[in-house]
Design a protein around this motif. Structure first.
Motif, PDB file in Angstrom:
ATOM      1  N   ALA A   1       0.816  -1.216   0.000  1.00 27.29           N
ATOM      2  CA  ALA A   1       0.000   0.000   0.000  1.00 27.29           C
ATOM      3  C   ALA A   1       0.852   1.269   0.000  1.00 27.29           C
ATOM      4  N   LYS A   2       2.127   1.139   0.318  1.00 28.62           N
ATOM      5  CA  LYS A   2       2.995   2.312   0.409  1.00 28.62           C
ATOM      6  C   LYS A   2       3.824   2.530  -0.848  1.00 28.62           C
ATOM      7  N   LEU A   3       3.661   1.633  -1.836  1.00 31.52           N
ATOM      8  CA  LEU A   3       4.527   1.689  -3.011  1.00 31.52           C
ATOM      9  C   LEU A   3       3.967   2.599  -4.087  1.00 31.52           C
ATOM     10  N   SER A   4       4.870   3.112  -4.905  1.00 27.18           N
ATOM     11  CA  SER A   4       4.502   3.889  -6.088  1.00 27.18           C
ATOM     12  C   SER A   4       5.563   3.655  -7.151  1.00 27.18           C
ATOM     13  N   LYS A   5       5.224   4.017  -8.393  1.00 29.69           N
ATOM     14  CA  LYS A   5       6.175   3.832  -9.491  1.00 29.69           C
ATOM     15  C   LYS A   5       7.216   4.945  -9.548  1.00 29.69           C
ATOM     16  N   ASP A   6       6.986   5.991  -8.797  1.00 35.13           N
ATOM     17  CA  ASP A   6       7.879   7.141  -8.870  1.00 35.13           C
ATOM     18  C   ASP A   6       8.920   7.163  -7.764  1.00 35.13           C
ATOM     19  N   GLU A   7       8.686   6.385  -6.711  1.00 37.13           N
ATOM     20  CA  GLU A   7       9.586   6.439  -5.568  1.00 37.13           C
ATOM     21  C   GLU A   7       9.941   5.031  -5.100  1.00 37.13           C
ATOM     22  N   THR A   8      11.113   4.936  -4.507  1.00 38.62           N
ATOM     23  CA  THR A   8      11.562   3.682  -3.900  1.00 38.62           C
ATOM     24  C   THR A   8      11.306   3.746  -2.400  1.00 38.62           C
ATOM     25  N   TYR A   9      10.634   2.723  -1.891  1.00 35.49           N
ATOM     26  CA  TYR A   9      10.319   2.670  -0.453  1.00 35.49           C
ATOM     27  C   TYR A   9      11.400   1.854   0.243  1.00 35.49           C
ATOM     28  N   THR A  10      12.047   2.448   1.239  1.00 36.90           N
ATOM     29  CA  THR A  10      13.153   1.802   1.950  1.00 36.90           C
ATOM     30  C   THR A  10      12.745   1.503   3.384  1.00 36.90           C
ATOM     31  N   TRP A  11      13.041   0.282   3.816  1.00 44.76           N
ATOM     32  CA  TRP A  11      12.711  -0.109   5.189  1.00 44.76           C
ATOM     33  C   TRP A  11      13.632  -1.248   5.622  1.00 44.76           C
ATOM     34  N   GLU A  12      13.536  -1.640   6.880  1.00 44.27           N
ATOM     35  CA  GLU A  12      14.373  -2.713   7.426  1.00 44.27           C
ATOM     36  C   GLU A  12      13.493  -3.795   8.042  1.00 44.27           C
ATOM     37  N   TYR A  13      14.012  -5.031   8.004  1.00 46.10           N
ATOM     38  CA  TYR A  13      13.235  -6.139   8.567  1.00 46.10           C
ATOM     39  C   TYR A  13      14.155  -7.312   8.874  1.00 46.10           C
ATOM     40  N   SER A  14      13.851  -8.021   9.969  1.00 46.32           N
ATOM     41  CA  SER A  14      14.586  -9.236  10.331  1.00 46.32           C
ATOM     42  C   SER A  14      13.763 -10.437   9.873  1.00 46.32           C
ATOM     43  N   ASN A  15      14.329 -11.221   8.954  1.00 47.06           N
ATOM     44  CA  ASN A  15      13.587 -12.329   8.369  1.00 47.06           C
ATOM     45  C   ASN A  15      13.581 -13.532   9.304  1.00 47.06           C
TER      46      ASN A  15
END
Length: 545
Positions: free
Chosen positions: A166-180
């Motif tokens: 829901a936070k994605l778009s074609k104009d911007e890159t969404y950066t985040w962190e996660y422990s798999n």
């Protein structure tokens, strides 16, 4: 003509039977033949018309056929032309497809050569559309077709609650962190919305920052421990009550290394005692049970300490058998693991710092920390000893163990600011010079020590000062007048019973603000008492002073 033919047949039949009506038969025949000729003519005309109509129709049909043939020819030509165009387009499309496939393969080659995980998933169905080789290897995926991203990559049975679609778009890159939770790594994720083979999809590239995160956490822990060490050093430096300071810093150390108990042992006169201890809530203190431990009873421990070796026991059960006594000692205190680090005192074993039941993962770090901290513990102990020595030299009389003149001046200034009641006694030991002259200064010192003992026993709650060679002052703050007079009477009675004699002058007042005045008054009364002594002992009069 059918009627006429029937009439002719009838006339022929009559003629045959009777031979009459020849003329009528002839007339009917002529008439019939005339009609036949007319019919033939009509038939010829009709036939000609039919032929003409057929010719016209045939021409029309031929023309129509020619038109159709022309149209079919044109259509066939157009279809052939179109077919050729389609074939050319198909060939072009095939060429382009092959080119796109080559380009796609060329594009996927570096993606598959990436060490970072990269995958593409449909944002509506969560179907995996692509996983690079690094991702396949990480998640043990042979074929991703039909797999859901949340199942294959996260091990979940439903879409992730934290899914960033829901936070994605074609104009911007969404950066985040996660422990798999599947591969137990921490990742920096970069997500973007893209078109993938006509489907709206999420492309994600995962950068493994587990090592960096661990280094960051380790650095944070190191900084925290360094700050704790600084706090400990500051506390030891600022708090001159060494044991109180140790108790405070042991709490900091015990908490940072998740221990149940932290303590300091100090070596003195070949015995070691627990002088400071911190215990986590619910843990039984052991400080009272660990006093005056002799070197003989703990040979193994002291041997290691003499070698300046740390004792690091990760499981006390390993001591069973060969070190049964040590095992029973530790297990009796519910110790499962511990670390003991020695510190020096003037080049020899001076004591140790210990942690009980600390986290196994921090053993090495704890040992290094405690070795560094042990140096400052030793400095604090030395400083405390030096301060005590300096205090004794600055404020204590070494012969009588009373406060000296320096402390007397300081205390008089402090007491003078208070409002409490105070009683003062001024005492002079009689005959000191005579004893010194006749028997030597050792005998004189013995006389002073005897006098000091009498004062100490008679006035246990007062402040006692040696302010001169044979002069003493006793200050009793916050004392009632009657109580003070009883104390002085006891003091005089004791001197009267002993060989050591002394002149005593005293004074009491309601406020310490008059302290200096009553000291002078007590001093004057002491001289009066001394005068009476020498009047009664004329032989000692020549030693008056």
């Amino acid at each position: 003509m059918e009627k006429e033919w029937a009439d002719i047949k009838k006339e022929i039949s009559q003629y045959r039977s009777s031979g009459d009506n020849k003329n009528r038969l002839y007339a009917l025949s002529e008439h019939y033949f005339a009609m036949a000729d007319e019919a033939v003519d009509i038939a010829e005309v009709y036939t000609e018309e039919i032929v003409q109509q057929s010719r016209t129709f045939l021409i029309i049909v031929i023309c129509a056929f020619l038109v159709v043939v022309m149209m079919v020819t044109i259509f066939t030509y157009q279809q052939e032309k179109r077919r050729r165009r389609l074939l050319e387009a198909e060939a072009e499309n095939r060429r382009k497809s092959e080119q796109l496939a080559r380009q796609s393969q060329q594009m996927l080659m570096p993606i598959n050569e990436m060490t970072e995980l990269m995958y593409v998933a449909d944002i509506h169905t969560y179907d995996l559309l692509f996983v690079n080789d690094a991702g396949k290897k990480l998640f043990d995926i042979e074929e991703f077709t039909g797999l859901k991203c949340y199942k294959a990559l996260q091990g979940f049975d439903k879409p992730c609650d934290f899914c960033p679609n829901a936070k994605l778009s074609k104009d911007e890159t969404y950066t985040w962190e996660y422990s798999n939770p599947v591969i137990h790594g921490h990742y920096l994720l970069k997500d973007r919305l893209i078109d993938w083979e006509g489907r709206e999809a999420r492309m994600e590239i995962a950068f493994d920052i587990t090592e960096s995160l661990q280094k960051k956490k380790e650095l944070e822990k190191r900084i925290k421990r360094d700050n704790i060490l600084i706090d400990c050093i500051r506390e030891l430096y600022q708090n001159h009550h060494t044991v109180d300071a140790m108790n405070h810093v042991l709490k900091l150390i015990g908490e940072v290394f998740e221990a149940e108990r932290a303590y300091v042992f100090y070596m003195e006169n070949d015995e070691m005692s627990n002088i400071a201890e911190w215990c986590r809530e619910g843990i039984t203190p052991e400080i009272d049970n660990l006093q005056h431990l002799s070197r003989h009873d703990y040979k193994w421990w002291f041997q290691l300490y003499d070698e300046q070796a740390s004792i690091m026991i990760r499981d006390v059960r390993e001591l069973q058998g060969d070190r049964q006594a040590e095992y029973e000692l530790l297990s009796g205190q519910k110790i499962e693991r511990l670390i003991l680090v020695p510190f020096e005192r003037y080049g020899n074993f001076g004591g140790m710092i210990g942690l009980d039941n600390l986290s196994v993962e921090v053993f090495e770090d704890a040992e290094k920390f405690l070795r560094t901290f042990g140096y400052f513990i030793m400095l604090a102990i030395r400083r405390n000893e030096d301060e005590k020595t300096l205090y004794r030299l600055s404020y204590m009389d070494t012969l009588t163990k009373f406060y000296n003149h320096n402390r007397y001046i300081q205390d008089v200034e402090e007491f003078s600011e208070k409002e409490t009641t105070v009683g003062v006694a001024f005492i002079d030991v009689n005959g000191l010079k005579e004893i010194n002259d006749r028997f030597g200064h050792e005998a004189g010192d013995q006389l002073l020590q005897t006098g000091a003992a009498i004062m100490q026993s008679s006035v246990p709650e007062g402040n006692l000062y040696r302010v001169g060679g044979d002069e003493f002052v006793i200050i009793c703050p916050d004392v009632e007048e009657a109580e003070f007079r009883d104390i002085i009477q006891k003091l005089k009675d004791t001197f009267n019973r002993e060989e050591c004699k002394a002149a005593v002058g005293y004074e009491w007042t309601h406020s310490c603000r008059n302290l200096k005045a009553i000291i002078r008054s007590a001093d004057q009364k002491m001289y009066e008492d001394k005068e009476q002594f020498y009047q009664q002992h004329a032989e000692a009069g020549r030693y008056r002073h």
